[in-house]
Design a protein around this motif. Sequence first.
Motif, PDB file in Angstrom:
ATOM      1  N   ARG A  46       0.850  -1.197   0.000  1.00 16.90           N
ATOM      2  CA  ARG A  46       0.000   0.000   0.000  1.00 16.90           C
ATOM      3  C   ARG A  46       0.888   1.250   0.000  1.00 16.90           C
ATOM      4  NH1 ARG A  46      -3.291  -3.470   3.436  1.00 16.90           N
ATOM      5  NH2 ARG A  46      -2.207  -2.706   5.286  1.00 16.90           N
ATOM      6  N   PHE A  47       0.896   1.938  -1.119  1.00 12.52           N
ATOM      7  CA  PHE A  47       1.648   3.187  -1.268  1.00 12.52           C
ATOM      8  C   PHE A  47       0.720   4.365  -0.959  1.00 12.52           C
ATOM      9  CE2 PHE A  47       3.910   0.236  -4.054  1.00 12.52           C
ATOM     10  CZ  PHE A  47       5.240   0.526  -3.792  1.00 12.52           C
ATOM     11  N   PHE A  48       1.231   5.302  -0.165  1.00 13.24           N
ATOM     12  CA  PHE A  48       0.420   6.454   0.230  1.00 13.24           C
ATOM     13  C   PHE A  48       1.077   7.750  -0.227  1.00 13.24           C
ATOM     14  CE2 PHE A  48      -0.468   9.800   3.467  1.00 13.24           C
ATOM     15  CZ  PHE A  48      -1.810   9.987   3.173  1.00 13.24           C
ATOM     16  N   ILE A  49       0.279   8.650  -0.792  1.00 11.71           N
ATOM     17  CA  ILE A  49       0.774   9.963  -1.201  1.00 11.71           C
ATOM     18  C   ILE A  49      -0.222  11.026  -0.761  1.00 11.71           C
ATOM     19  CG2 ILE A  49      -0.252   9.759  -3.534  1.00 11.71           C
ATOM     20  CD1 ILE A  49       2.278  11.307  -4.538  1.00 11.71           C
ATOM     21  N   GLY A  50       0.285  12.034  -0.076  1.00 17.34           N
ATOM     22  CA  GLY A  50      -0.544  13.155   0.363  1.00 17.34           C
ATOM     23  C   GLY A  50      -0.348  14.334  -0.567  1.00 17.34           C
ATOM     24  N   ILE A  51      -1.444  14.925  -0.992  1.00 18.28           N
ATOM     25  CA  ILE A  51      -1.379  15.997  -1.982  1.00 18.28           C
ATOM     26  C   ILE A  51      -2.000  17.271  -1.424  1.00 18.28           C
ATOM     27  CG2 ILE A  51      -2.153  16.754  -4.272  1.00 18.28           C
ATOM     28  CD1 ILE A  51      -2.206  13.767  -5.052  1.00 18.28           C
ATOM     29  N   GLN A  52      -1.207  18.350  -1.423  1.00 16.28           N
ATOM     30  CA  GLN A  52      -1.736  19.678  -1.152  1.00 16.28           C
ATOM     31  C   GLN A  52      -1.958  20.327  -2.510  1.00 16.28           C
ATOM     32  OE1 GLN A  52       0.545  22.005   1.677  1.00 16.28           O
ATOM     33  NE2 GLN A  52       1.203  20.162   2.762  1.00 16.28           N
ATOM     34  N   LYS A  53      -3.202  20.515  -2.877  1.00 14.79           N
ATOM     35  CA  LYS A  53      -3.504  20.951  -4.247  1.00 14.79           C
ATOM     36  C   LYS A  53      -2.734  22.206  -4.648  1.00 14.79           C
ATOM     37  CE  LYS A  53      -8.121  18.896  -4.521  1.00 14.79           C
ATOM     38  NZ  LYS A  53      -9.561  19.142  -4.693  1.00 14.79           N
TER      39      LYS A  53
END
Length: 365
Positions: A211-218
């Motif tokens: 499970r790869f996780f990426i957090g995005i601040q638009k």
Amino acid sequence: MKILLLGEYSNVHWTLAEGLRSLGHKVCVASNGDFWKNYRRDISLTRDESRSGGIKLLLKTWCTLPRMQGYDIVQVINPMFIELKAERILPIYKYLRKRNRKMFMCAFGMDAFWVKCATEFPPRFRYSDFNIGEKAILNDYTKEQISDWQQTEKAKLNRIVADDCNGIIAGMYEYHTAYVNEYASKLTYIPFPIEVENEQPTTYDTSRKIRFFIGIQKSRSIYKGTDIMLRALQRLHADFPDDCEILKAESVPYEQYKRMVDDCDILLDQLYGYSPGMNALLALAKGKIVVGGAEEECYDILGEKELRPMINVIPDEEDVYNKLKWLIENKEKIAQLQRESIEYIRRHHTPVEVAKRYLDFWNSK
């Protein structure tokens, strides 16, 4: 000691406060909670989104200032430590300087010295938010930061605070580099504090998907490099659909973000960095693997000669893809890297030990 920590980035000040309190010190954290992340604080200095939000925050701040005097230590997270114009902040800084014993400034993120350092030619970094080799990165975000921090009231404020304060604390190799030429005598590097969450991380089961996780601040996706990382991750999923899945968060509150990190095995963060930021450290503290900025310089400044728990990538989609593919092809190494993540945090980032380093520096100045 009586300590005031003013402003917040990624929960650094609140975590530091808890370490200091454990050592018997009285600490107050005053901040806006770092916008939507809504970190804990003792005094809330939040600006509302109305047209009069600035005026209301200015009045609130001046009404609150009598509670911010008589401290042994006042530390500001950045020269722009309140959501006000630089020219409004300067009188507040002078008030605090006059009515407290010592003032310190953090070099934890965007400021005039970082922009100056990262935009110099020839470049001082092989890559950064502002350059890849000798090629400048010019996008809406970097142009805005250059415009904001070069020959402006913000830059003037930054210089005044840096010249006037008792000392400057850099939280990453990059920011230490930005200040060391001019302020070596009053500068130190202290790693960010974070609590170990999983003393014994769950052993990864190689039979299931990673499970790869990426957090995005638009608003900061291009600046942080998550656009490139996400493309590499999507390619990986298309090529290995039975071996991986993608977890994605977009500008979520901190508590929700932490729960999402709990569910992943590997976190992608900070493509343009040489060092892990607080999101990466949070993942390491939970026994996760971090794919992101982890150049040898970040280990050298810590004096770490053994552990290499992070998967370093450069700002290139193919490099990111290949490093992610390596993890899929070497699943048996994941459990060991997860254990090293915990040990890395235990060695360098526990709040009490970091707090002791702050106390030593504050007392030396």
